[in-house]
Design an enzyme around this catalytic site. Structure first.
Site: not given
Ligand code: GAR
Length: 209
Positions: A101, A117-118, A152, A154
């Site tokens: 964060i 992206t979440h 905040g 997300d």
């Molecule tokens: C993704 O699914 C992203 O949404 C998540 O980590 C993954 C990264 O994948 N992020 C979170 O959970 C943030 N709270 P990657 O390293 O293969 O792109």
């Protein structure tokens, strides 16, 4: 004569395997930076030795690592991260699996142009375990959300979402893999449209022009 399109500058932040970063790299390589609307000018991370950084290095991109433990306080780390990103003069900063964060200083400099992206349909299941939490809750659908980052966890304005059905046999890893297939396409689409078309944030609504 129409003005030549200019590629916007992206800094991408990662903490792990970097498959979302790779999707952006592949789209830019295939489409061409000007047609896509953006180019990645640097990749940063909060830890060393991760595949996300290796992907950037293989693509010939500059990388930097900014670790919390190398700084006296969370505020100092936040300032250092903001400085490291600012050095590349980005138009947009993309958090693609960046598991930290950011603080006040970072948001003061990059608020309104910091995209995350979440792996869940916000506002459900924010935080570090979006996939696990949706499974544990017994939700029947989940997905991914691309949103602007605010102060905040997300909670910032949503740009786009993708839906994924949860199957009875899913575990966290299988579900996350299916979410990531949707997420990578969504992120590539959203970042390109933001870069090419421009956008406005009106309260909670994001309007891509
Ligand atoms: C993704 O699914 C992203 O949404 C998540 O980590 C993954 C990264 O994948 N992020 C979170 O959970 C943030 N709270 P990657 O390293 O293969 O792109």
């Amino acid at each position: 004569m129409a003005a030549k399109p200019v590629a916007k500058r992206l800094v991408v932040l990662v903490s792990g395997s970097g498959t979302n970063l790779q999707a952006l790299l592949d789209a830019i390589e295939t489409t061409g930076a000007e047609a896509y609307g953006a180019e990645i000018v640097a990749v940063g991370a909060d830890r060393a030795g991760i595949e996300g950084l290796a992907r950037a290095e293989r693509a010939g991109l500059p990388t930097f690592v900014c670790r919390v433990k190398d700084h006296g306080s969370r505020e100092e780390w936040d300032r250092a991260l903001a400085e490291a990103v600012a050095a590349y003069e980005p138009d947009l900063v993309v958090s693609a699996g960046f598991m930290k964060i950011v603080g006040k200083e970072f948001l003061a400099r990059f608020g309104g142009r910091f995209v995350n992206t979440h792996p869940a349909l916000l506002p459900s299941f924010p935080g570090a375990h979006g996939v696990r939490d949706a499974l544990a809750y017994g939700a029947r659908v989940t997905g991914c959300t691309v949103h602007f980052v605010d102060d905040g966890v997300d909670t910032g304005p949503i740009i786009a979402q993708g839906v994924v059905e949860i199957r009875d046999e899913d575990d966290e890893s299988a579900l996350h893999e299916r979410i990531k297939e949707v997420e990578r396409r969504l992120l590539v689409d959203v970042v390109g449209r933001l870069a090419r078309n421009g956008y406005r944030i009106e309260g909670r609504k994001v309007v891509i022009q």
